[in-house]
Design a protein around this motif. Structure first.
Motif, short mmCIF file in Angstrom:
data_model
loop_
_atom_site.label_atom_id
_atom_site.label_comp_id
_atom_site.label_asym_id
_atom_site.label_seq_id
_atom_site.Cartn_x
_atom_site.Cartn_y
_atom_site.Cartn_z
N VAL A 115 0.85 -1.19 0.00
CA VAL A 115 0.00 0.00 0.00
C VAL A 115 0.88 1.25 0.00
CG1 VAL A 115 -1.76 1.28 1.30
CG2 VAL A 115 -1.88 -1.23 1.16
N VAL A 116 0.61 2.16 -0.95
CA VAL A 116 1.35 3.43 -1.02
C VAL A 116 0.48 4.62 -0.66
CG1 VAL A 116 3.12 2.66 -2.66
CG2 VAL A 116 0.98 3.63 -3.53
N TYR A 117 -0.85 4.39 -0.56
CA TYR A 117 -1.75 5.48 -0.18
C TYR A 117 -3.02 4.86 0.40
CZ TYR A 117 -4.50 9.78 -0.51
OH TYR A 117 -5.27 10.87 -0.21
N ALA A 118 -3.43 5.33 1.57
CA ALA A 118 -4.62 4.77 2.21
C ALA A 118 -5.40 5.86 2.93
CB ALA A 118 -4.21 3.68 3.19
N LEU A 119 -6.72 5.67 3.00
CA LEU A 119 -7.60 6.59 3.72
C LEU A 119 -8.09 5.91 4.99
CD1 LEU A 119 -9.78 7.92 0.75
CD2 LEU A 119 -7.82 9.04 1.82
N CYS A 120 -8.35 6.71 6.01
CA CYS A 120 -8.90 6.21 7.27
C CYS A 120 -10.25 5.55 6.98
CB CYS A 120 -9.07 7.37 8.24
SG CYS A 120 -9.90 6.91 9.77
N SER A 121 -10.44 4.33 7.51
CA SER A 121 -11.70 3.65 7.24
C SER A 121 -12.87 4.25 8.04
CB SER A 121 -11.58 2.15 7.48
OG SER A 121 -10.95 1.89 8.70
N LYS A 122 -12.57 5.13 8.99
CA LYS A 122 -13.64 5.78 9.76
C LYS A 122 -14.03 7.14 9.17
CE LYS A 122 -12.94 3.47 14.14
NZ LYS A 122 -12.43 3.56 15.51
N CYS A 123 -13.02 8.00 8.91
CA CYS A 123 -13.37 9.37 8.46
C CYS A 123 -12.85 9.73 7.07
CB CYS A 123 -12.90 10.39 9.50
SG CYS A 123 -11.11 10.60 9.56
N ARG A 124 -12.18 8.78 6.38
CA ARG A 124 -11.68 8.96 5.00
C ARG A 124 -10.58 10.02 4.86
NH1 ARG A 124 -12.16 4.55 3.34
NH2 ARG A 124 -12.09 5.07 1.17
N THR A 125 -9.88 10.34 5.95
CA THR A 125 -8.73 11.25 5.90
C THR A 125 -7.50 10.44 5.49
OG1 THR A 125 -9.66 12.60 7.67
CG2 THR A 125 -7.29 12.82 7.31
N PRO A 126 -6.60 11.00 4.64
CA PRO A 126 -5.39 10.26 4.29
C PRO A 126 -4.58 9.89 5.53
CG PRO A 126 -5.68 12.12 2.81
CD PRO A 126 -6.71 12.27 3.90
N LEU A 127 -4.20 8.62 5.63
CA LEU A 127 -3.47 8.11 6.79
C LEU A 127 -1.98 8.45 6.70
CD1 LEU A 127 -5.20 4.62 7.01
CD2 LEU A 127 -5.44 6.50 8.65
N VAL A 128 -1.36 8.64 7.88
CA VAL A 128 0.05 8.97 7.99
C VAL A 128 0.77 7.76 8.58
CG1 VAL A 128 1.72 10.51 9.11
CG2 VAL A 128 -0.47 11.41 8.30
N ARG A 129 1.94 7.45 8.02
CA ARG A 129 2.70 6.29 8.52
C ARG A 129 3.46 6.64 9.79
NH1 ARG A 129 6.30 2.06 5.05
NH2 ARG A 129 6.73 0.66 6.78
N LYS A 130 3.32 5.80 10.80
CA LYS A 130 4.11 5.90 12.03
C LYS A 130 4.65 4.51 12.29
CE LYS A 130 2.85 10.08 14.05
NZ LYS A 130 2.39 10.86 13.00
N GLY A 131 5.91 4.28 11.95
CA GLY A 131 6.50 2.94 12.08
C GLY A 131 5.83 1.98 11.12
N ASN A 132 5.29 0.88 11.63
CA ASN A 132 4.61 -0.10 10.79
C ASN A 132 3.10 0.06 10.80
OD1 ASN A 132 6.91 -1.36 9.83
ND2 ASN A 132 7.06 -2.71 11.60
N LEU A 144 7.63 2.83 0.10
CA LEU A 144 7.38 4.08 -0.63
C LEU A 144 6.05 4.73 -0.26
CD1 LEU A 144 8.58 2.83 -4.14
CD2 LEU A 144 9.85 4.24 -2.53
N TYR A 145 5.48 4.33 0.91
CA TYR A 145 4.17 4.87 1.29
C TYR A 145 4.18 6.40 1.26
CZ TYR A 145 -0.19 5.71 3.75
OH TYR A 145 -1.46 6.16 4.06
N ARG A 146 3.26 6.95 0.48
CA ARG A 146 3.08 8.40 0.27
C ARG A 146 4.33 9.10 -0.27
NH1 ARG A 146 -1.06 11.15 4.39
NH2 ARG A 146 -0.71 12.86 2.95
N LYS A 147 5.18 8.34 -0.96
CA LYS A 147 6.39 8.93 -1.56
C LYS A 147 6.34 8.88 -3.09
CE LYS A 147 9.37 7.70 2.31
NZ LYS A 147 10.37 6.75 2.79
N VAL A 148 5.26 8.34 -3.65
CA VAL A 148 5.17 8.23 -5.11
C VAL A 148 4.00 9.06 -5.63
CG1 VAL A 148 6.29 5.99 -5.41
CG2 VAL A 148 3.87 6.06 -4.86
#
Length: 198
Positions: A157-174, A192-196
């Protein structure tokens, strides 16, 4: 300039040629896509841009009539998750990495549970969610859906939205954290999450 001299001009990478144009000789290059050999000479079979691969010593043509590319085994592709089942994920192909156009033909792809990552996958819903953008490699292109893998660290996954509020998720560790509602989710993440840019 005489007709004969024009036909023997030296072509360069990026030149636009018409069908039947002289491109060089077999001693110089091997014929690639859109190139035929006649009496040791190389000629174009279609209108397009000359592509010279110095490593393969090959000359080919990128077609002028831009037919959308077809994913082939080994290609890196981007796809959006349509459905997550017990044994597989169904995706819609968006594009092939390195190509500017969308994908041709059947745009459906699948990732079998065994191709998600090294190690045991208990529940695919912890690895992918509907709407995620995934970077994957094609492992089988013979039939639809095209089969993909995300086993390598830069795949997933390189881009994902919050399944509750649909805001783009931010990576913190794993993990992925929603900056808006604080929801924490897991995915089979690409390095490459959110780097492409897709």
């Amino acid at each position: 300039m005489e007709e004969g001299n024009w036909k023997k001009r030296t072509v360069k990478n990026g030149d636009f040629v018409l069908p039947g144009e002289y491109l060089g000789v077999m001693e110089e290059y091997l014929p690639g896509d859109g190139v035929i050999v006649e009496d040791g000479n190389l000629y174009s079979t279609r209108a397009g841009w000359v592509r010279i691969d110095k490593d393969k010593i090959e000359i080919s043509l990128e077609p002028a009539s831009k037919v959308p590319p077809i994913p082939k085994k080994g290609d890196i592709v981007y796809a959006r998750v349509l459905d997550v089942k017990q044994q597989a994920v169904l995706l819609k192909l968006i594009k092939i990495e390195g190509q500017s156009r969308g994908v041709a033909t059947s745009t459906l792809a699948g990732i079998h549970i065994s191709q998600v990552k090294d190690g045991f996958v208990e529940d695919l819903r912890n690895e992918f969610k509907i709407g995620d953008i995934v970077r994957a490699r094609v492992i089988a292109d013979e039939k639809s859906p095209i089969q993909l893998t995300t086993k390598d660290p830069d795949l997933g996954v390189v881009y994902a939205l919050c399944s509750k509020c649909r805001t783009p998720l931010v990576r913190k560790g794993n993990q992925l954290v929603c900056p808006k509602c604080g929801n924490i989710e897991t995915r089979k993440l690409s390095t490459l999450y959110r780097k492409v840019n897709i």
